[in-house]
Scaffold this motif. Structure first.
Motif, short mmCIF file in Angstrom:
data_model
loop_
_atom_site.label_atom_id
_atom_site.label_comp_id
_atom_site.label_asym_id
_atom_site.label_seq_id
_atom_site.Cartn_x
_atom_site.Cartn_y
_atom_site.Cartn_z
N THR A 120 35.70 37.02 108.22
CA THR A 120 35.86 35.90 107.27
C THR A 120 34.55 35.47 106.62
O THR A 120 34.57 34.76 105.61
CB THR A 120 36.46 34.68 107.99
N MET A 168 33.95 36.52 102.86
CA MET A 168 34.85 35.80 101.97
C MET A 168 34.35 34.37 101.73
O MET A 168 34.31 33.89 100.59
CB MET A 168 36.25 35.77 102.56
N PHE A 169 33.95 33.68 102.81
CA PHE A 169 33.46 32.31 102.67
C PHE A 169 32.16 32.26 101.87
O PHE A 169 31.97 31.37 101.03
CB PHE A 169 33.26 31.67 104.05
N HIS A 199 31.21 34.36 99.60
CA HIS A 199 31.53 34.69 98.21
C HIS A 199 32.12 33.48 97.48
O HIS A 199 31.77 33.21 96.33
CB HIS A 199 32.49 35.87 98.16
N HIS A 200 33.03 32.76 98.12
CA HIS A 200 33.75 31.67 97.44
C HIS A 200 33.06 30.32 97.55
O HIS A 200 33.16 29.50 96.64
CB HIS A 200 35.17 31.56 98.01
N LEU A 201 32.35 30.07 98.65
CA LEU A 201 31.70 28.77 98.84
C LEU A 201 30.20 28.81 98.65
O LEU A 201 29.56 27.75 98.56
CB LEU A 201 32.00 28.23 100.26
N GLU A 206 31.47 40.78 100.66
CA GLU A 206 32.71 41.06 101.39
C GLU A 206 32.60 42.33 102.22
O GLU A 206 33.08 42.39 103.36
CB GLU A 206 33.89 41.18 100.42
#
Length: 509
Positions: free
Chosen positions: A207, A210-211, A213-215, A310
């Motif tokens: 995870t 992903m975190f 990349h997005h946050l 990712e």
């Protein structure tokens, strides 16, 4: 896994106990398949029965969430935080990471506190609570503060590391005591720790990319507040007998003195200091080149691999699965081998597996026709399996060296020695990267750093004679320490006091 259906668990016991050719087995091996699937259930039930369900839950929460998940998530998120938010050089990051090991070097202090400084009669619960609150506050500050100076960021990340170290030494004290009380279960306890840690690491690595990349790297660090929150919960429900003390100040001073004397006396025995020295050397000589390699394989300038956030998380997640495979290999086939034999071959494989890193940095994998993505995945899996097989017998060996009564303090001392070894490896790696002028954009001499690391790993084999030839279930602590530890005597007096109070209460009823 702790709240199992009783019928299913009993069925698991019956299935595992059946002979391969029993009539109850159906064609196609369905019963055997069911027994294999339910065998972990039976194993966990056995640990809960022998060691206590709250102890097993504590190991899962501390090793699985606080160390496994948080450690893996922190590794990826903090790497990108230093690279993209603070924008510092790889050698500098390698040097700053030394500070994150300081709380682990101080583990004897945390061990003394948990052993001899009870709070309201409890030796473990208050320290779980304190570590959880410290971790929540530190993670929240670093995630929400904008424009945080490098020094403040280091302080916050050290706070997170301190929270994990205190929780770790507290649960390790419980593990060490159980290893003394039930030595035959010591390898099983380390298997539970390693499996929990690897499963948590799998989730954290899977995870983290992903975190990030997005946050963003800074926002992702806010997730680090979740594991310490579970440690706070652990502090409320873990089973622990309340201690009743008279003349508290005098008793505490006596126990501190006994713990220190017990540590000094124990470490003087060759059966203790020799394997401790080997474990230190095996960690210190394996200098870390992680930051240089991370900056290299995330650099998008050709011919560098330029892996995405990712993909980095995915590769580490696959490595976590491989780490679990390493645990299973150890638990099923290697836990009955003598310490010296298994550590010799594990260290040999550890040095040989480092050649995969060298092959990757030199880009020989492309000459062999192996794509970067496939090769780095292979390298991660091999290094994780070998690393886990190498680490677990050292952890079992550490628990075997702890005298009763000061097991928390002495195990913390051994872990402090290991942390000093890892700190030396980080500092040595930073010095090598700086000396070879490995920067954010220049990786021309990175291969030399990796080569030197591999040579030093193999050089550790020269000290293998320091490891005892004993089996992993043997008692290594000298007999006189088992009987005369000052802290053990104090604990015995305390237990007799509790028994007397319980008897008096029963008589009154």
């Amino acid at each position: 896994m702790l709240n199992l259906d009783e019928d299913a668990a009993m069925d698991a016991d019956r299935l595992v106990g059946e002979e391969p050719g029993s009539p109850s087995q159906q064609p196609g091996g369905e019963r055997a398949w069911a027994a294999a699937v339910l065998e972990p259930v039976r194993w966990v039930r056995m640990l809960c029965r022998e060691l206590g369900a709250t102890f097993v839950a504590g190991v899962v929460l501390v090793y699985g969430l606080s160390q496994g998940f948080a450690g893996s998530f922190f590794r990826v998120a903090s790497d990108y935080y230093w690279k993209d938010v603070q924008r510092v050089q790889p050698a500098t990051v390698q040097f700053l990471s030394v500070f994150f090991y300081v709380p682990w070097v101080l583990k004897p202090l945390w061990g003394v506190m948990t052993d001899v400084f009870p709070v309201h009669g409890y030796r473990r619960r208050p320290y779980f609570l304190f570590s959880g609150i410290l971790g929540i506050v530190s993670a929240t500050i670093v995630a929400m503060a904008t424009g945080l100076p490098v020094s403040s960021a280091v302080l916050c990340l050290v706070g997170i590391s301190t929270a994990v170290a205190i929780a770790d030494v507290t649960i390790d004290a419980c593990i060490a005591k159980n290893s003394i009380d039930k030595p035959a279960l010591a390898p099983d306890m380390q298997s539970l720790c390693a499996l929990s840690s690897s499963l948590g690491a799998l989730i954290g690595y899977a995870t983290s990319g992903m975190f990030v990349h997005h946050l963003g790297a800074q926002g992702a660090l806010g997730v680090m507040a979740i594991p310490p929150a579970t440690v706070v919960f652990l502090g409320f429900f873990i089973y622990e007998l309340k201690t009743y003390q008279h003349s508290v100040k005098e008793k505490v001073l006596n126990k501190v003195s006994g713990a220190v004397k017990g540590m000094v006396r124990t470490i003087k025995y060759p059966v203790v200091w020799k394997p401790s020295l080997y474990m230190f050397l095996s960690l210190a000589l394996s200098i870390s080149t992680h930051e240089g390699q991370f900056y290299w394989y995330t650099n998008k300038t050709p011919p560098n691999p330029g892996f995405s956030q990712e993909f980095v998380g995915l590769v580490h997640a696959i490595g976590a699965v491989a780490s679990m495979v390493g645990v299973l290999i150890y638990h099923k086939w290697l836990k009955d081998y003598p310490f010296r034999s298994i550590l010799f071959y594990a260290q040999l494989l550890y040095g040989a597996s480092g050649l995969l890193d060298l092959t990757f940095v030199l880009r020989w994998n492309l000459a062999l026709g192996v794509p970067d993505a496939a090769f780095v995945t292979l390298e991660e899996c091999v290094s994780r399996v070998v690393g886990r097989v190498r680490l677990m017998p050292m952890m079992v060996l550490s628990t075997k060296l702890c005298p009763p009564g000061v097991e928390g303090t002495f195990f913390a001392l051994l872990m402090c020695i290991d942390s000093l070894g890892m700190l030396a490896a980080k500092a040595g790696g930073a010095a090598v990267l700086r000396a070879l002028r490995v920067t954010r954009a220049d990786f021309g001499h990175l291969w030399l750093a990796v080569l030197l690391r591999n040579v030093l790993r193999l050089a550790t084999l020269g000290a293998i004679s320091l490891v005892p030839t004993a089996d992993q279930t043997d008692v290594l602590v000298p007999g006189e320490l088992l009987a005369s530890s000052p802290a053990a005597v104090a604990d015995g007096e305390e237990e007799r006091l509790q028994l007397a109070m319980l008897t008096s209460h029963t008589d009154d009823v």
